[in-house]
Design a protein around this motif. Structure first.
Motif, mmCIF file in Angstrom:
data_model
loop_
_atom_site.group_PDB
_atom_site.id
_atom_site.type_symbol
_atom_site.label_atom_id
_atom_site.label_comp_id
_atom_site.label_asym_id
_atom_site.label_seq_id
_atom_site.Cartn_x
_atom_site.Cartn_y
_atom_site.Cartn_z
ATOM 1 N N UNK C 74 43.386 39.930 41.956
ATOM 2 C CA UNK C 74 43.904 38.651 42.446
ATOM 3 C C UNK C 74 44.456 38.780 43.861
ATOM 4 N N UNK C 75 44.745 37.638 44.423
ATOM 5 C CA UNK C 75 45.289 37.617 45.781
ATOM 6 C C UNK C 75 46.753 37.164 45.740
ATOM 7 N N UNK C 76 47.454 37.604 44.722
ATOM 8 C CA UNK C 76 48.858 37.199 44.554
ATOM 9 C C UNK C 76 49.652 37.473 45.818
ATOM 10 N N UNK C 77 50.499 36.518 46.159
ATOM 11 C CA UNK C 77 51.370 36.687 47.307
ATOM 12 C C UNK C 77 50.772 36.189 48.610
ATOM 13 N N UNK C 78 49.476 35.841 48.619
ATOM 14 C CA UNK C 78 48.875 35.340 49.865
ATOM 15 C C UNK C 78 49.311 33.898 50.091
ATOM 16 N N UNK C 79 49.606 33.584 51.356
ATOM 17 C CA UNK C 79 50.163 32.269 51.681
ATOM 18 C C UNK C 79 49.241 31.392 52.515
ATOM 19 N N UNK C 80 48.082 31.908 52.843
ATOM 20 C CA UNK C 80 47.123 31.044 53.531
ATOM 21 C C UNK C 80 45.716 31.584 53.293
ATOM 22 N N UNK C 84 44.292 35.409 52.074
ATOM 23 C CA UNK C 84 43.610 35.494 50.787
ATOM 24 C C UNK C 84 42.196 36.039 50.949
ATOM 25 N N UNK C 85 41.517 35.610 52.001
ATOM 26 C CA UNK C 85 40.142 36.075 52.231
ATOM 27 C C UNK C 85 40.146 37.579 52.530
ATOM 28 N N UNK C 86 41.056 37.997 53.366
ATOM 29 C CA UNK C 86 41.162 39.422 53.688
ATOM 30 C C UNK C 86 41.461 40.241 52.426
ATOM 31 N N UNK C 87 42.395 39.759 51.647
ATOM 32 C CA UNK C 87 42.766 40.468 50.421
ATOM 33 C C UNK C 87 41.589 40.529 49.449
ATOM 34 N N UNK C 88 40.854 39.445 49.358
ATOM 35 C CA UNK C 88 39.696 39.417 48.468
ATOM 36 C C UNK C 88 38.654 40.463 48.880
ATOM 37 N N UNK C 89 38.433 40.573 50.164
ATOM 38 C CA UNK C 89 37.462 41.570 50.638
ATOM 39 C C UNK C 89 37.935 42.994 50.344
ATOM 40 N N UNK C 90 39.201 43.232 50.548
ATOM 41 C CA UNK C 90 39.756 44.539 50.215
ATOM 42 C C UNK C 90 39.563 44.827 48.728
ATOM 43 N N UNK C 91 39.849 43.824 47.920
ATOM 44 C CA UNK C 91 39.766 44.009 46.470
ATOM 45 C C UNK C 91 38.327 44.310 46.043
ATOM 46 N N UNK C 92 37.388 43.628 46.663
ATOM 47 C CA UNK C 92 35.988 43.863 46.299
ATOM 48 C C UNK C 92 35.596 45.307 46.576
ATOM 49 N N UNK C 93 36.091 45.805 47.703
ATOM 50 C CA UNK C 93 35.759 47.176 48.074
ATOM 51 C C UNK C 93 36.404 48.174 47.105
ATOM 52 N N UNK C 94 37.654 47.965 46.850
ATOM 53 C CA UNK C 94 38.396 48.913 46.014
ATOM 54 C C UNK C 94 37.963 48.876 44.550
ATOM 55 N N UNK C 95 37.829 47.672 44.030
ATOM 56 C CA UNK C 95 37.576 47.557 42.591
ATOM 57 C C UNK C 95 36.099 47.444 42.246
ATOM 58 N N UNK C 96 35.271 47.312 43.279
ATOM 59 C CA UNK C 96 33.834 47.265 43.005
ATOM 60 C C UNK C 96 33.404 46.079 42.177
ATOM 61 N N UNK C 97 34.058 44.932 42.401
ATOM 62 C CA UNK C 97 33.661 43.708 41.682
ATOM 63 C C UNK C 97 33.710 42.534 42.647
ATOM 64 N N UNK C 98 32.817 41.572 42.431
ATOM 65 C CA UNK C 98 32.873 40.374 43.284
ATOM 66 C C UNK C 98 33.737 39.274 42.650
ATOM 67 N N UNK C 99 34.371 39.588 41.530
ATOM 68 C CA UNK C 99 35.285 38.612 40.926
ATOM 69 C C UNK C 99 36.602 38.617 41.681
ATOM 70 N N UNK C 100 37.139 37.418 41.892
ATOM 71 C CA UNK C 100 38.446 37.353 42.542
ATOM 72 C C UNK C 100 39.233 36.160 41.988
#
Lengths: 264, 264, 264, 264
Positions: C74-80, C84-100
């Motif tokens: 998730x992108x918890x804590x993002x305020x704009x 959120x987009x930056x966090x989502x991209x980081x998450x995709x890389x780290x967790x290896x999933x396109x779910x967000x």
């Protein structure tokens, strides 16, 4: 007699906290009587297409003018920012006021606002010198955004237009009031009964805008009087400071060791 | 100005539909002002023990008399039929009225009525010539039973005494109103805000009895005025016939094919 | 035994309709046990800053992986939108999933979504190939807009995150379900008790996402089991077709002219 | 698998907390399947007139016996203490059990209990050696009175029989649970959905008795399974200790200064 103090709505001194619509009455004369009985000094009128030559329009307009109220034109039926902006400009020209009740409908069924085009239109109209009265949902973030783009007045709904359901989500409404202490907040849409209007003012809202609740009552003139009273009751109740609600009952009467009579 | 018609309470013509208590006010003088502001013509007073020589009692009694209201003595604090009957007889002697608000407490915490001893005491007092105002729960069968033993007036609670929670169970209350069309029904206990009182009258109840909501407000006199207005609003709303509540929203504005202006 | 059929969430066959969070548990081991007991196959995890070398992060991650669940970052804590987009991209890389799970917070107090940046971020992420699970308010127009920009899944809130208040506005929720029949709808935030989760599924929602209700229970593992059961109950109840609610009571027992025994 | 512990109902060890009725099913076979699916071990049956030679009665009775459940005969349709007492005695003879669900109807429309004859009948039947399961309203004083005359079990209603409205007055129900900690309390009547049953158990009630909600569902057998799950969910939720409800939202995720991952 009016028990309430005058207040400022968009810099105008107003005695009543009720804003009233001019649609759906059984007849123009009942409309006139009802609006007078309501004590309202702000009447919403709708313009979808300019039609100055229409006879019925002329008659209606003469009645409205005779009431001596502030006119609050609305953009009812507009479905996007562009339509609403165009309608607002037409209204300013026709009615000679920079006040506009901004409606941008996002759903044809519930008639709830489209938050996106609402903010867009509000911003554009404020830049064009309008005093915008935006009809909003009970979403704090949307209301805050409207304030951010320059609205001094925000009008969250109680429930869908014409539903008469009253305040559906008191939590949201209390939050909006609490978080926007410096904004003029008017509950718009969904009010069905006098007690709903009183409740809104007890929560600290500055005013109530309604139409169907009066126009569709069996006796619109009597109902208008009922709302006049309810508005005054609600405002006085707010000012007087309601007793705290208690989770469990406590005797209102101290029954032991108290002076004679002083028990109920 | 009072917008409501006079009505008959136990054969007495009364202008206000509010019955008000005389306990818990910050001072006797604020009590006096608040009762006057409320427009109420019926004041409840409590007698637990006869104590005619008590000075504070004398002062209180002079104020009550000066208001020119009907006195409705109550049996607050009584826990069984016998106590309540004895207290009622004492009250009749002291206050010179056959009216009695019959309270028989069944639970010390919620102060809710004991249905069993309530009916027993009501029956006995009616046989003794009293006009009984029984404080009941919102149980249709209990209310019906009170009518069966001769009560012309029944007073179901909204919620526990002093809780300020308003009408807890609207279903029960609507049912009682619907099923006892010829009984004078007064909502007693639990009213916290003017909107609660308006709601009770909109449902068709004949009156409201309250005490804490006014006496414990930050400004009891102003709150009394608020309730006066709310009672009138609720009654007028009932008489004017509220619009039907609709499950889903419908546009209040006919936007196509309608005359110019006639849109909101 | 699971009484429910498998369903498709973003093309994945899933047996449980519960999505569960991984925060706020008393310990990592209780988290592991609770998630297992819940039967959930989708676990949300949060990433604010990439911190691969953090030891506690490693241990947590190993537990999460051992559960064999789908990861929903998730992108918890993002305020704009940008955050959120930056966090989502980081998450995709780290967790290896396109779910967000897309959270764009519009208010620090209620943690309710910002509808404006939510739609903006959703649109951008969908264009970037993400499967977006947007955390939304219970506003039909917002939910529709999310569908319009390509979301197959929308997650309206029941009430504020961590409030445990359950479904605050059933009218709005029923409307969203009714109007978006082809969208996967998951109730996210505000669920406090198993009955709240059952109610959401009875209304036809496809799933429920929660965290605090389990993690903050006195016994998180037992509460996780309770929610597992409640989800199955609610779904079965929906499928079985609940009886119509009746405004006034009718005897469930035909008592006259019916065969012996066939009465209750 | 049953996640709940066995409990004692009138000294009998019972695994399920659901008590189920045997009326209104589409067919005897669906009744049989539904009762089995519900996991219930207590089935209510009605006797208005003894009619041992009735063939349909025989078939029904064989099915009931085949289920191996405890039989809880009821006095449905009785309108006063005398009728109810007579019916109870007949039931004891026919069914060979001293258990009796005591219904004394005070209103033909809502089918709510008559508190007066209910207590009278309960007292007489207890003196006659019955285990009385009284169907009561949600009135604390009535419930207390039933305990006072010897009831170990009390069954307050959620709402009118067959209404499916769920718990109308949570305040009253919570109060009854809190004030009668040593009484077996079963919610009887008004349950319409699995979530209602779960809610009752979350509040600490010991069981739920229902009939229409299963028998009148589109698919009674599936609905019976749903209620089985909901009962287990509600009980586990009660035992697990639900999170406190918070008036205003708080972030469930500590987002600053916390270890990596430990955020949601």
């Amino acid at each position: 007699m009016n028990n309430n103090q005058a207040w400022l709505l968009a810099d105008q001194e107003i005695n009543s906290r009720l804003l009233i619509g001019s649609a759906l009455y059984p007849s123009p004369d009942i409309m006139r009587q009802a609006i007078q009985a309501s004590g309202s000094q702000v009447v919403t009128v709708s313009i979808r297409r300019q039609n100055p030559g229409d006879q019925s329009g002329q008659a209606f307009w003469q009645i409205i003018q005779s009431l001596g109220c502030h006119i609050l034109p609305n953009t009812a039926g507009c479905r996007n920012a562009k339509e609403a902006i165009t309608t607002a400009h037409m209204a300013r020209e026709i009615f000679g006021t920079n006040w506009i009740k901004l409606e941008v409908i996002g759903d044809d069924y519930t008639l709830q606002p489209d938050p996106f085009d609402l903010v867009k239109a509000a911003q554009a109209l404020i830049e064009d010198g309008f005093e915008v009265f935006p009809y909003a949902s009970d979403d704090l973030v949307l209301c805050q955004k409207l304030v951010d783009v320059g609205c001094r007045i925000v009008m969250p709904w109680a429930s869908p237009i014409g539903s008469g359901k009253g305040i559906m989500n008191p939590y949201n409404m209390e939050l909006i009031r609490q978080r926007l202490p410096n904004t003029t907040l008017i509950v718009d849409a969904g009010i069905g009964k006098p007690s709903h209007a009183a409740q809104a003012l007890e929560m600290g809202f500055d005013g109530v805008l309604l139409n169907s609740a009066v126009a569709l009552a069996d006796d619109p003139v009597k109902m208008a009087t009922a709302f006049k009273q309810a508005m005054e009751a609600g405002r006085l109740g707010f000012e007087a400071g309601t007793m705290p609600q208690r989770e469990f009952a406590s005797a209102s009467t101290p029954t032991l060791g108290t002076p004679f009579w002083h028990q109920d």
